[in-house]
Design a protein around this motif. Structure first.
Motif, PDB file in Angstrom:
ATOM      1  N   PRO A   3       0.818  -1.227   0.000  1.00 34.86           N
ATOM      2  CA  PRO A   3       0.000   0.000   0.000  1.00 34.86           C
ATOM      3  C   PRO A   3       0.844   1.267   0.000  1.00 34.86           C
ATOM      4  O   PRO A   3       0.403   2.320  -0.478  1.00 34.86           O
ATOM      5  CB  PRO A   3      -0.835  -0.127   1.280  1.00 34.86           C
ATOM      6  CG  PRO A   3      -0.056  -1.063   2.143  1.00 34.86           C
ATOM      7  CD  PRO A   3       0.633  -2.018   1.223  1.00 34.86           C
ATOM      8  N   LEU A   4       2.044   1.194   0.528  1.00 38.26           N
ATOM      9  CA  LEU A   4       2.968   2.344   0.538  1.00 38.26           C
ATOM     10  C   LEU A   4       4.383   1.838   0.719  1.00 38.26           C
ATOM     11  O   LEU A   4       4.599   0.693   1.132  1.00 38.26           O
ATOM     12  CB  LEU A   4       2.592   3.332   1.656  1.00 38.26           C
ATOM     13  CG  LEU A   4       2.333   2.721   3.052  1.00 38.26           C
ATOM     14  CD1 LEU A   4       3.621   2.529   3.815  1.00 38.26           C
ATOM     15  CD2 LEU A   4       1.372   3.603   3.822  1.00 38.26           C
TER      16      LEU A   4
ATOM     17  N   GLU B 148       5.411  -2.640   7.664  1.00 38.09           N
ATOM     18  CA  GLU B 148       5.804  -3.900   8.301  1.00 38.09           C
ATOM     19  C   GLU B 148       4.583  -4.786   8.590  1.00 38.09           C
ATOM     20  O   GLU B 148       4.674  -6.016   8.482  1.00 38.09           O
ATOM     21  CB  GLU B 148       6.569  -3.597   9.598  1.00 38.09           C
ATOM     22  CG  GLU B 148       7.955  -3.009   9.376  1.00 38.09           C
ATOM     23  CD  GLU B 148       8.660  -2.682  10.670  1.00 38.09           C
ATOM     24  OE1 GLU B 148       8.058  -2.951  11.755  1.00 38.09           O
ATOM     25  OE2 GLU B 148       9.788  -2.159  10.627  1.00 38.09           O
ATOM     26  N   LYS B 149       3.478  -4.164   8.919  1.00 41.14           N
ATOM     27  CA  LYS B 149       2.254  -4.931   9.140  1.00 41.14           C
ATOM     28  C   LYS B 149       1.822  -5.628   7.849  1.00 41.14           C
ATOM     29  O   LYS B 149       1.370  -6.778   7.870  1.00 41.14           O
ATOM     30  CB  LYS B 149       1.153  -3.990   9.642  1.00 41.14           C
ATOM     31  CG  LYS B 149      -0.133  -4.700  10.021  1.00 41.14           C
ATOM     32  CD  LYS B 149      -1.154  -3.703  10.533  1.00 41.14           C
ATOM     33  CE  LYS B 149      -2.455  -4.405  10.898  1.00 41.14           C
ATOM     34  NZ  LYS B 149      -3.480  -3.423  11.401  1.00 41.14           N
ATOM     35  N   TRP B 150       1.948  -4.942   6.733  1.00 37.63           N
ATOM     36  CA  TRP B 150       1.606  -5.550   5.440  1.00 37.63           C
ATOM     37  C   TRP B 150       2.589  -6.668   5.083  1.00 37.63           C
ATOM     38  O   TRP B 150       2.188  -7.720   4.563  1.00 37.63           O
ATOM     39  CB  TRP B 150       1.627  -4.481   4.349  1.00 37.63           C
ATOM     40  CG  TRP B 150       1.439  -5.042   2.976  1.00 37.63           C
ATOM     41  CD1 TRP B 150       0.264  -5.331   2.359  1.00 37.63           C
ATOM     42  CD2 TRP B 150       2.472  -5.385   2.050  1.00 37.63           C
ATOM     43  NE1 TRP B 150       0.480  -5.833   1.104  1.00 37.63           N
ATOM     44  CE2 TRP B 150       1.853  -5.885   0.886  1.00 37.63           C
ATOM     45  CE3 TRP B 150       3.872  -5.325   2.086  1.00 37.63           C
ATOM     46  CZ2 TRP B 150       2.565  -6.316  -0.226  1.00 37.63           C
ATOM     47  CZ3 TRP B 150       4.580  -5.753   0.974  1.00 37.63           C
ATOM     48  CH2 TRP B 150       3.922  -6.246  -0.166  1.00 37.63           C
ATOM     49  N   VAL B 151       3.866  -6.469   5.374  1.00 36.53           N
ATOM     50  CA  VAL B 151       4.884  -7.488   5.074  1.00 36.53           C
ATOM     51  C   VAL B 151       4.604  -8.763   5.848  1.00 36.53           C
ATOM     52  O   VAL B 151       4.766  -9.877   5.324  1.00 36.53           O
ATOM     53  CB  VAL B 151       6.291  -6.939   5.386  1.00 36.53           C
ATOM     54  CG1 VAL B 151       7.327  -8.066   5.351  1.00 36.53           C
ATOM     55  CG2 VAL B 151       6.680  -5.863   4.379  1.00 36.53           C
ATOM     56  N   ARG B 152       4.134  -8.653   7.086  1.00 35.05           N
ATOM     57  CA  ARG B 152       3.887  -9.833   7.914  1.00 35.05           C
ATOM     58  C   ARG B 152       2.716 -10.677   7.390  1.00 35.05           C
ATOM     59  O   ARG B 152       2.553 -11.817   7.815  1.00 35.05           O
ATOM     60  CB  ARG B 152       3.591  -9.410   9.366  1.00 35.05           C
ATOM     61  CG  ARG B 152       4.802  -8.855  10.103  1.00 35.05           C
ATOM     62  CD  ARG B 152       5.881  -9.909  10.259  1.00 35.05           C
ATOM     63  NE  ARG B 152       6.964  -9.508  11.113  1.00 35.05           N
ATOM     64  CZ  ARG B 152       7.999  -8.758  10.751  1.00 35.05           C
ATOM     65  NH1 ARG B 152       8.076  -8.307   9.499  1.00 35.05           N
ATOM     66  NH2 ARG B 152       8.952  -8.459  11.600  1.00 35.05           N
ATOM     67  N   THR B 153       1.935 -10.111   6.496  1.00 35.37           N
ATOM     68  CA  THR B 153       0.850 -10.910   5.912  1.00 35.37           C
ATOM     69  C   THR B 153       1.360 -11.864   4.827  1.00 35.37           C
ATOM     70  O   THR B 153       0.571 -12.635   4.274  1.00 35.37           O
ATOM     71  CB  THR B 153      -0.219  -9.987   5.295  1.00 35.37           C
ATOM     72  OG1 THR B 153       0.381  -9.175   4.276  1.00 35.37           O
ATOM     73  CG2 THR B 153      -0.842  -9.095   6.362  1.00 35.37           C
TER      74      THR B 153
ATOM     75  N   ARG C 107      11.801   3.428  -9.327  1.00 32.75           N
ATOM     76  CA  ARG C 107      11.537   3.803  -7.934  1.00 32.75           C
ATOM     77  C   ARG C 107      10.397   2.959  -7.347  1.00 32.75           C
ATOM     78  O   ARG C 107      10.387   2.670  -6.156  1.00 32.75           O
ATOM     79  CB  ARG C 107      11.185   5.300  -7.846  1.00 32.75           C
ATOM     80  CG  ARG C 107      12.341   6.228  -8.076  1.00 32.75           C
ATOM     81  CD  ARG C 107      11.975   7.641  -7.646  1.00 32.75           C
ATOM     82  NE  ARG C 107      10.815   8.174  -8.376  1.00 32.75           N
ATOM     83  CZ  ARG C 107      10.916   8.858  -9.525  1.00 32.75           C
ATOM     84  NH1 ARG C 107      12.107   9.084 -10.070  1.00 32.75           N
ATOM     85  NH2 ARG C 107       9.827   9.325 -10.109  1.00 32.75           N
ATOM     86  N   ARG C 108       9.480   2.593  -8.205  1.00 32.10           N
ATOM     87  CA  ARG C 108       8.312   1.842  -7.718  1.00 32.10           C
ATOM     88  C   ARG C 108       8.688   0.425  -7.300  1.00 32.10           C
ATOM     89  O   ARG C 108       8.138  -0.093  -6.332  1.00 32.10           O
ATOM     90  CB  ARG C 108       7.244   1.795  -8.806  1.00 32.10           C
ATOM     91  CG  ARG C 108       5.977   1.073  -8.385  1.00 32.10           C
ATOM     92  CD  ARG C 108       4.962   1.091  -9.498  1.00 32.10           C
ATOM     93  NE  ARG C 108       3.738   0.388  -9.114  1.00 32.10           N
ATOM     94  CZ  ARG C 108       2.712   0.210  -9.929  1.00 32.10           C
ATOM     95  NH1 ARG C 108       2.749   0.684 -11.187  1.00 32.10           N
ATOM     96  NH2 ARG C 108       1.639  -0.428  -9.498  1.00 32.10           N
ATOM     97  N   TYR C 109       9.629  -0.194  -8.021  1.00 32.72           N
ATOM     98  CA  TYR C 109       9.979  -1.601  -7.760  1.00 32.72           C
ATOM     99  C   TYR C 109      11.305  -1.723  -7.011  1.00 32.72           C
ATOM    100  O   TYR C 109      12.163  -2.550  -7.348  1.00 32.72           O
ATOM    101  CB  TYR C 109      10.024  -2.377  -9.071  1.00 32.72           C
ATOM    102  CG  TYR C 109       8.661  -2.488  -9.722  1.00 32.72           C
ATOM    103  CD1 TYR C 109       7.672  -3.293  -9.176  1.00 32.72           C
ATOM    104  CD2 TYR C 109       8.364  -1.756 -10.860  1.00 32.72           C
ATOM    105  CE1 TYR C 109       6.413  -3.380  -9.757  1.00 32.72           C
ATOM    106  CE2 TYR C 109       7.111  -1.832 -11.459  1.00 32.72           C
ATOM    107  CZ  TYR C 109       6.143  -2.648 -10.895  1.00 32.72           C
ATOM    108  OH  TYR C 109       4.894  -2.720 -11.463  1.00 32.72           O
ATOM    109  N   VAL C 110      11.470  -0.912  -5.963  1.00 34.01           N
ATOM    110  CA  VAL C 110      12.639  -1.047  -5.094  1.00 34.01           C
ATOM    111  C   VAL C 110      12.481  -2.314  -4.259  1.00 34.01           C
ATOM    112  O   VAL C 110      11.361  -2.835  -4.085  1.00 34.01           O
ATOM    113  CB  VAL C 110      12.769   0.192  -4.174  1.00 34.01           C
ATOM    114  CG1 VAL C 110      13.050   1.432  -5.002  1.00 34.01           C
ATOM    115  CG2 VAL C 110      11.514   0.367  -3.330  1.00 34.01           C
ATOM    116  N   PRO C 111      13.560  -2.878  -3.724  1.00 35.33           N
ATOM    117  CA  PRO C 111      13.444  -4.096  -2.912  1.00 35.33           C
ATOM    118  C   PRO C 111      12.576  -3.870  -1.679  1.00 35.33           C
ATOM    119  O   PRO C 111      12.589  -2.804  -1.069  1.00 35.33           O
ATOM    120  CB  PRO C 111      14.898  -4.398  -2.530  1.00 35.33           C
ATOM    121  CG  PRO C 111      15.720  -3.688  -3.542  1.00 35.33           C
ATOM    122  CD  PRO C 111      14.952  -2.471  -3.923  1.00 35.33           C
TER     123      PRO C 111
END
Length: 333
Positions: free
Chosen positions: A151-152, A214-219, A246-250
């Protein structure tokens, strides 16, 4: 006289005598002759004798010449066939009493819905071979799906970002270029206390933004994040637009394991940390560090190699525990 009378009766009775009495006649004749019947004339004796002989002959010839009655052939008439006795008809088996059926409730039948006529299938269009450009677009689209879309992004929010967003609030009618110039002039004129305030706001927004990321990553699992980063690296090479890069940074994930640095990279980081290459271009510094590495002896390189091997063992253990397979191998389907 007595003898003659006896012989005369005997002669008259001879024909009537049966064959089995001949022996008795002969015996009687001998006795008569022996008892004084010699006075009997020879003619009378001869007649008696001849009568006896004639009786024997006549009896023998009569028995021989008399034809035996023919035996009638008895023709057996075929026995009249008796009518076959009718078998008594089998008695019908006694019917078992049928079990009483439970009364079934009648269910009202649903009215049959008339089926709609099947629509004719449209004729399939002939397949057209896709061009390499079209195949490339399809691959890019599929890779974007694997790259995930957070989302961001966890970028830092600066004091300038906070100040500029406040300046634009309520001023949508102004020209963006003119608004940007006016905001930059005002930001430079801010006092240190005002800048400190905007820095504080920027830090708070940065912390909130990273927490949400980080909350999104944990999903997602660490393996999904790793695959997404591989897809993002491929997209950064294929897409040349700066916005796409810039959009597809790691994606940052502290669960992801970092590979241990190689012996040469360890030596290079160690040399850069000394500060000997300040004010030297990166390309020139890399050439100098590479030349120094080649000059090192095997004994001097050994400490960097041993440190790498020790970290490599720990890395493989953690990698297997986290992803379920060894590094360099595909995850099980």
């Amino acid at each position: 006289m007595l003898a003659r009378g006896m012989l005369a009766r005997l002669a008259s009775e001879v024909p009537k005598t049966s064959t089995h009495n001949l022996s008795r006649v002969h015996l009687l004749q001998r006795r008569l002759f022996s008892n004084g019947l010699r006075a009997v004339s020879a003619g009378a004796g001869a007649r008696v004798y001849n009568a006896l002989l004639g009786y024997g002959k006549s009896y023998a010839t009569a028995a021989a010449t008399k034809p035996a009655p023919k035996a009638k052939k008895v023709v057996k008439k075929p026995a009249a066939k008796k009518p076959a006795a009718k078998k008594p008809a089998a008695k019908p088996a006694a019917k078992k009493a049928a079990p009483k059926k439970k009364p079934v409730k009648k269910v009202a039948k649903k009215k049959a819905v008339p089926k709609k006529a099947a629509k004719p299938k449209p004729k399939s269009k002939p397949r057209v071979k896709k061009t390499p450009e079209q195949l490339e677009k399809i691959k890019i689209k599929a890779t974007k799906e694997h790259a995930l879309s957070p989302p961001l992004l966890p970028g830092a929010v600066t004091a300038w970002n906070v100040f500029f967003s406040e300046t634009l609030t309520g001023n949508h009618d102004r020209d963006p270029g003119t608004a940007l110039k006016a905001a930059s002039v005002k930001f430079k004129a801010l006092t240190p206390a005002e800048k400190e305030h905007y820095n504080h706001l920027g830090n708070e927004r940065t912390a909130a933004k990273r927490a949400e990321f980080e909350k999104w990553v944990r999903t997602h699992t660490p393996e999904q994040i790793r695959q997404a980063n591989l897809a993002r690296a491929w997209l950064r090479k294929k897409l040349t637009a700066p916005s796409a890069r810039r959009r597809y940074v790691p994606l940052v994930d502290d669960r992801l394991l970092k590979m241990p640095a190689s012996p040469y990279l360890r030596f290079s980081n160690e040399r850069r940390a000394t500060g000997d290459f300040k004010a030297i271009k990166v390309i020139e510094a890399v050439k100098l560090i590479a030349a120094e590495w080649k000059v090192l002896s095997d004994a001097e390189k050994k400490k960097y190699l041993d440190a790498y091997q020790a970290q490599r063992v720990e890395y493989e253990k953690k990698y297997l525990k986290t992803y379920g397979h060894a590094p360099g191998r595909k995850a099980a389907a």
